[in-house]
Scaffold this active site. Structure first.
Site, PDB file in Angstrom:
ATOM      1  N   LYS A 123     -23.349   4.682  -3.968  1.00 34.84           N
ATOM      2  CA  LYS A 123     -24.404   3.578  -4.605  1.00 34.84           C
ATOM      3  C   LYS A 123     -24.290   2.053  -4.058  1.00 34.84           C
ATOM      4  O   LYS A 123     -25.088   1.885  -3.712  1.00 34.84           O
ATOM      5  CB  LYS A 123     -24.333   3.429  -6.137  1.00 34.84           C
ATOM      6  CG  LYS A 123     -24.057   4.741  -6.939  1.00 34.84           C
ATOM      7  CD  LYS A 123     -24.074   4.460  -8.256  1.00 34.84           C
ATOM      8  CE  LYS A 123     -22.881   3.738  -8.913  1.00 34.84           C
ATOM      9  NZ  LYS A 123     -21.658   4.889  -8.805  1.00 34.84           N
ATOM     10  N   ARG A 138     -25.336   2.539 -17.606  1.00 34.81           N
ATOM     11  CA  ARG A 138     -24.535   3.853 -17.444  1.00 34.81           C
ATOM     12  C   ARG A 138     -24.525   4.634 -18.791  1.00 34.81           C
ATOM     13  O   ARG A 138     -23.965   5.484 -18.995  1.00 34.81           O
ATOM     14  CB  ARG A 138     -22.883   3.411 -17.384  1.00 34.81           C
ATOM     15  CG  ARG A 138     -22.416   3.452 -15.879  1.00 34.81           C
ATOM     16  CD  ARG A 138     -21.161   2.740 -16.013  1.00 34.81           C
ATOM     17  NE  ARG A 138     -20.224   3.221 -14.943  1.00 34.81           N
ATOM     18  CZ  ARG A 138     -19.935   2.604 -13.698  1.00 34.81           C
ATOM     19  NH1 ARG A 138     -20.732   1.565 -13.457  1.00 34.81           N
ATOM     20  NH2 ARG A 138     -19.105   2.836 -12.901  1.00 34.81           N
ATOM     21  N   ARG A 189     -10.908   5.594  -0.126  1.00 35.76           N
ATOM     22  CA  ARG A 189     -11.344   4.280  -0.122  1.00 35.76           C
ATOM     23  C   ARG A 189     -10.447   3.412  -0.193  1.00 35.76           C
ATOM     24  O   ARG A 189      -9.617   3.233  -0.991  1.00 35.76           O
ATOM     25  CB  ARG A 189     -12.372   4.337  -1.218  1.00 35.76           C
ATOM     26  CG  ARG A 189     -13.264   2.805  -1.595  1.00 35.76           C
ATOM     27  CD  ARG A 189     -14.507   2.921  -2.191  1.00 35.76           C
ATOM     28  NE  ARG A 189     -14.047   3.295  -3.827  1.00 35.76           N
ATOM     29  CZ  ARG A 189     -14.986   3.161  -4.851  1.00 35.76           C
ATOM     30  NH1 ARG A 189     -16.212   3.273  -4.391  1.00 35.76           N
ATOM     31  NH2 ARG A 189     -14.559   3.214  -6.005  1.00 35.76           N
ATOM     32  N   ARG A 191      -8.466   0.311  -4.797  1.00 31.77           N
ATOM     33  CA  ARG A 191      -8.625  -0.190  -6.204  1.00 31.77           C
ATOM     34  C   ARG A 191      -7.834   0.540  -7.040  1.00 31.77           C
ATOM     35  O   ARG A 191      -7.417   1.726  -6.929  1.00 31.77           O
ATOM     36  CB  ARG A 191     -10.044   0.096  -6.239  1.00 31.77           C
ATOM     37  CG  ARG A 191     -11.192  -0.909  -6.319  1.00 31.77           C
ATOM     38  CD  ARG A 191     -12.462  -0.294  -6.000  1.00 31.77           C
ATOM     39  NE  ARG A 191     -12.939   0.361  -7.559  1.00 31.77           N
ATOM     40  CZ  ARG A 191     -14.241   0.654  -7.962  1.00 31.77           C
ATOM     41  NH1 ARG A 191     -15.229   0.281  -7.073  1.00 31.77           N
ATOM     42  NH2 ARG A 191     -14.532   1.079  -9.020  1.00 31.77           N
ATOM     43  N   ARG A 223     -12.724   8.784 -14.781  1.00 31.87           N
ATOM     44  CA  ARG A 223     -14.062   8.427 -14.502  1.00 31.87           C
ATOM     45  C   ARG A 223     -15.100   9.273 -14.059  1.00 31.87           C
ATOM     46  O   ARG A 223     -16.340   9.289 -14.611  1.00 31.87           O
ATOM     47  CB  ARG A 223     -13.885   7.212 -13.225  1.00 31.87           C
ATOM     48  CG  ARG A 223     -13.065   6.014 -13.555  1.00 31.87           C
ATOM     49  CD  ARG A 223     -12.692   5.322 -12.401  1.00 31.87           C
ATOM     50  NE  ARG A 223     -13.650   4.837 -11.350  1.00 31.87           N
ATOM     51  CZ  ARG A 223     -13.722   4.673 -10.300  1.00 31.87           C
ATOM     52  NH1 ARG A 223     -12.488   4.938  -9.571  1.00 31.87           N
ATOM     53  NH2 ARG A 223     -14.599   4.073  -9.441  1.00 31.87           N
TER      54      ARG A 223
HETATM   55  P1  AMP Z   1     -17.730   0.593 -10.723  1.00 34.11           P
HETATM   56  O1  AMP Z   1     -17.366  -0.369  -9.635  1.00 34.11           O
HETATM   57  O2  AMP Z   1     -19.345   0.628 -10.935  1.00 34.11           O
HETATM   58  O3  AMP Z   1     -17.227   2.054 -10.466  1.00 34.11           O
HETATM   59  O4  AMP Z   1     -17.151   0.069 -12.012  1.00 34.11           O
HETATM   60  C1  AMP Z   1     -15.938  -0.158 -12.155  1.00 34.11           C
HETATM   61  C2  AMP Z   1     -15.459   0.134 -13.944  1.00 34.11           C
HETATM   62  O5  AMP Z   1     -16.167  -1.285 -14.325  1.00 34.11           O
HETATM   63  C3  AMP Z   1     -16.060   1.362 -14.465  1.00 34.11           C
HETATM   64  O6  AMP Z   1     -15.109   2.210 -14.255  1.00 34.11           O
HETATM   65  C4  AMP Z   1     -16.007   0.769 -16.074  1.00 34.11           C
HETATM   66  O7  AMP Z   1     -14.741   0.684 -16.499  1.00 34.11           O
HETATM   67  C5  AMP Z   1     -16.640  -0.795 -15.956  1.00 34.11           C
HETATM   68  N1  AMP Z   1     -18.391  -0.690 -15.618  1.00 34.11           N
HETATM   69  C6  AMP Z   1     -18.956  -1.144 -14.673  1.00 34.11           C
HETATM   70  N2  AMP Z   1     -20.212  -1.260 -15.136  1.00 34.11           N
HETATM   71  C7  AMP Z   1     -20.424  -0.705 -16.165  1.00 34.11           C
HETATM   72  C8  AMP Z   1     -21.484  -0.140 -17.319  1.00 34.11           C
HETATM   73  N3  AMP Z   1     -22.683  -0.189 -17.055  1.00 34.11           N
HETATM   74  N4  AMP Z   1     -21.088  -0.015 -18.446  1.00 34.11           N
HETATM   75  C9  AMP Z   1     -19.604   0.414 -18.914  1.00 34.11           C
HETATM   76  N5  AMP Z   1     -18.529   0.023 -18.055  1.00 34.11           N
HETATM   77  C10 AMP Z   1     -19.033  -0.233 -16.743  1.00 34.11           C
END
Ligand code: AMP
Length: 229
Positions: free
Chosen positions: A15, A90, A127, A162, A173
């Site tokens: 994404k 989400r 990654r 990360r 996740r």
């Molecule tokens: P990402 O980089 O998009 O994988 O986001 C990393 C982490 O941030 C996720 O595993 C969640 O803990 C939190 N997070 C990011 N976006 C959201 C969202 N829209 N709703 C809830 N948690 C989020």
């Protein structure tokens, strides 16, 4: 015509990389909620302190916090002519709130990137991200496939894994995605501006499919606007 692109997909689907490409092509901002939260954690802000544990556990931050973060961000001047959301919504509650936020600001184009789980686990395991500028390495179509001496080719920063890219948190996740985020696909599926794209294809093909879909969705929205006028 301005548009609002929503990128949906499990972690590791590509994404962020694809959103980056599209935002450069259309000159609209890419808004990654994951990046906003990680920056807040890094800076030790109140938001950062609130969400740190949740991110580390691979769970979702509350809808209330996330809707507030995105509402504030979309209110800024650079998002007036459209935006690309990476990682939001989400949940169905977040999607409903987004519909209200963008009401009258151009169509929402929803794209799902689908990739099988074994490939996601593989991608997330290799990654790496730059600790300074956040550039992503190692995924398909990322800044570079090979990061050389463990340093970022953009800014020279150290490449690190990360915290939430370790195998236990990855599995959590992915579970969260299938429970909370897959219902989103049903939420958007009935809309003519929704599409599902095969994220296993070569990155350039994914980008081409994505851009073709955006153009088709925009043409459809223009035609609908003319029919209403
Ligand atoms: P990402 O980089 O998009 O994988 O986001 C990393 C982490 O941030 C996720 O595993 C969640 O803990 C939190 N997070 C990011 N976006 C959201 C969202 N829209 N709703 C809830 N948690 C989020």
């Amino acid at each position: 015509m301005s548009f609002n692109l929503v990128m949906i997909g499990p972690p590791g689907a590509g994404k962020g990389t694809q959103a980056e490409r599209v935002c450069r092509a259309y000159g609209i901002p890419k808004i990654s909620t994951g990046d906003i939260l990680r920056e807040a954690v890094h800076d030790g802000t109140q938001l950062g302190r609130q969400v740190k544990e949740t991110i580390a556990a691979g769970s979702l931050v509350s809808d209330e916090i996330m809707i507030g973060v995105v509402c504030e961000r979309l209110g800024r001047a650079d998002a007036r002519r459209g935006f690309i959301l990476d990682g939001f919504p989400r949940t169905v509650a977040q999607a409903t709130a987004l519909d209200e936020m963008v009401d009258g600001r151009g169509p929402i184009i929803a794209v799902v990137l689908s990739v099988p789980e074994h490939e996601l686990v593989r991608r997330l395991g290799v990654r790496r991200v730059c600790a300074d500028c956040g550039a992503t390495y190692g995924g398909p179509g990322s800044v570079t496939e090979s990061s050389g001496a463990g340093r970022c080719t953009r800014c020279g920063g150290l490449l690190v894994q990360r915290d939430d890219d370790n195998i236990d948190v990855i599995r959590q996740r992915l579970r969260v995605f299938s429970q909370a985020t897959e219902p989103l696909v049903r939420y958007y599926r009935g809309r003519p501006t929704f599409v599902s794209i095969d994220g296993l294809q070569p990155p350039d093909k994914v980008t081409a499919d994505l851009r073709a879909h955006i153009e088709a969705a925009l043409a459809m929205s223009r035609a609908a606007g003319r029919a209403e006028a």
